[in-house]
Motif scaffolding. Structure first.
Motif, PDB file in Angstrom:
ATOM      1  N   ASP A  58       0.880  -1.248   0.216  1.00 19.03           N
ATOM      2  CA  ASP A  58       0.223  -0.105   0.039  1.00 19.03           C
ATOM      3  C   ASP A  58       0.925   1.301  -0.008  1.00 19.03           C
ATOM      4  O   ASP A  58       0.397   2.278  -0.035  1.00 19.03           O
ATOM      5  CB  ASP A  58      -0.849  -0.083   1.157  1.00 19.03           C
ATOM      6  CG  ASP A  58      -1.761  -0.960   1.413  1.00 19.03           C
ATOM      7  OD1 ASP A  58      -2.298  -1.727   2.185  1.00 19.03           O
ATOM      8  OD2 ASP A  58      -2.429  -1.493  -0.027  1.00 19.03           O
ATOM      9  N   THR A  59       2.123   1.077   0.373  1.00 15.96           N
ATOM     10  CA  THR A  59       3.188   2.226   0.158  1.00 15.96           C
ATOM     11  C   THR A  59       3.006   2.833  -1.223  1.00 15.96           C
ATOM     12  O   THR A  59       3.118   2.258  -2.224  1.00 15.96           O
ATOM     13  CB  THR A  59       4.391   2.008   0.417  1.00 15.96           C
ATOM     14  OG1 THR A  59       4.526   1.234   1.685  1.00 15.96           O
ATOM     15  CG2 THR A  59       5.316   2.975   0.295  1.00 15.96           C
ATOM     16  N   ALA A  60       2.592   4.264  -1.022  1.00 17.33           N
ATOM     17  CA  ALA A  60       2.521   4.898  -2.332  1.00 17.33           C
ATOM     18  C   ALA A  60       2.115   6.436  -2.313  1.00 17.33           C
ATOM     19  O   ALA A  60       1.912   6.726  -0.953  1.00 17.33           O
ATOM     20  CB  ALA A  60       1.325   4.359  -3.224  1.00 17.33           C
ATOM     21  N   VAL A  61       2.175   7.275  -3.233  1.00 13.90           N
ATOM     22  CA  VAL A  61       1.639   8.717  -3.135  1.00 13.90           C
ATOM     23  C   VAL A  61       0.044   8.423  -3.434  1.00 13.90           C
ATOM     24  O   VAL A  61      -0.305   7.965  -4.311  1.00 13.90           O
ATOM     25  CB  VAL A  61       2.351   9.561  -3.780  1.00 13.90           C
ATOM     26  CG1 VAL A  61       1.415  11.107  -3.905  1.00 13.90           C
ATOM     27  CG2 VAL A  61       3.803   9.819  -3.386  1.00 13.90           C
ATOM     28  N   TYR A  62      -0.647   8.993  -2.385  1.00 12.86           N
ATOM     29  CA  TYR A  62      -2.297   9.112  -2.444  1.00 12.86           C
ATOM     30  C   TYR A  62      -2.848  10.143  -3.161  1.00 12.86           C
ATOM     31  O   TYR A  62      -2.514  11.399  -2.517  1.00 12.86           O
ATOM     32  CB  TYR A  62      -2.982   8.428  -1.297  1.00 12.86           C
ATOM     33  CG  TYR A  62      -2.815   7.051  -0.981  1.00 12.86           C
ATOM     34  CD1 TYR A  62      -1.597   6.553  -0.838  1.00 12.86           C
ATOM     35  CD2 TYR A  62      -3.653   6.030  -1.371  1.00 12.86           C
ATOM     36  CE1 TYR A  62      -1.246   5.184  -0.639  1.00 12.86           C
ATOM     37  CE2 TYR A  62      -3.516   4.778  -0.996  1.00 12.86           C
ATOM     38  CZ  TYR A  62      -2.525   4.386  -0.751  1.00 12.86           C
ATOM     39  OH  TYR A  62      -2.100   2.976  -0.269  1.00 12.86           O
ATOM     40  N   PHE A  63      -3.684  10.144  -4.099  1.00 17.07           N
ATOM     41  CA  PHE A  63      -4.192  11.412  -4.672  1.00 17.07           C
ATOM     42  C   PHE A  63      -5.804  11.112  -4.519  1.00 17.07           C
ATOM     43  O   PHE A  63      -6.359  10.209  -4.969  1.00 17.07           O
ATOM     44  CB  PHE A  63      -3.799  11.660  -6.287  1.00 17.07           C
ATOM     45  CG  PHE A  63      -2.593  11.588  -6.391  1.00 17.07           C
ATOM     46  CD1 PHE A  63      -1.575  10.443  -6.620  1.00 17.07           C
ATOM     47  CD2 PHE A  63      -1.578  12.798  -6.410  1.00 17.07           C
ATOM     48  CE1 PHE A  63      -0.310  10.725  -6.862  1.00 17.07           C
ATOM     49  CE2 PHE A  63      -0.341  13.102  -6.559  1.00 17.07           C
ATOM     50  CZ  PHE A  63       0.295  11.902  -6.864  1.00 17.07           C
TER      51      PHE A  63
END
Length: 124
Positions: free
Chosen positions: A90-95
């Motif tokens: 789930d590691t990510a940049v969320y927009f």
């Protein structure tokens, strides 16, 4: 026009929870569906969840179904993504983004306004 600002990202251990917020400005937010997407370096932005303008309809990517919950409060011009049982993937940049029109709510191209993103890092 709509301006979106995400917040709530951070570092969390696997199995933990985070709640992302999306603050919207502009009068049209409540008249639009809203989505959450995420992106890791070198990969395309991917769909996470969608909620209809009224909040009565939702959709999720298979990878987050049962763990994430999307919601919104049109009285506050805000959207949310509750993320539970977080995994390393789930590691990510969320927009967050507002849906414009199109045949698929999972298609990046059908969204017009985007926030700047918030980093979510899940550690082991």
């Amino acid at each position: 026009q709509v301006q979106l600002v995400e917040s709530g990202g951070g570092l969390v251990q696997a199995g933990g929870s985070l709640r992302l917020s999306c603050a919207a400005s502009g009068r049209t937010f409540s008249s639009r569906g809203m989505g959450w997407f995420r992106q890791v370096p070198g990969k395309e932005r991917e769909f996470v969840a969608y909620i209809s303008r009224s909040g009565g309809g939702t959709a999720y990517a298979d990878s987050v179904k049962g763990r994430f919950t999307i919601s919104r409060d049109n009285t506050k011009n805000a959207g949310y993504l509750q993320m539970n049982t977080l995994k390393l993937d789930d590691t990510a940049v969320y927009f967050c983004a507002t849906w414009n029109s199109g045949s698929s709510i999972k298609d990046v191209a059908t969204y017009d306004y985007w926030g700047q993103g918030t980093q979510v890092t899940v550690s082991s």
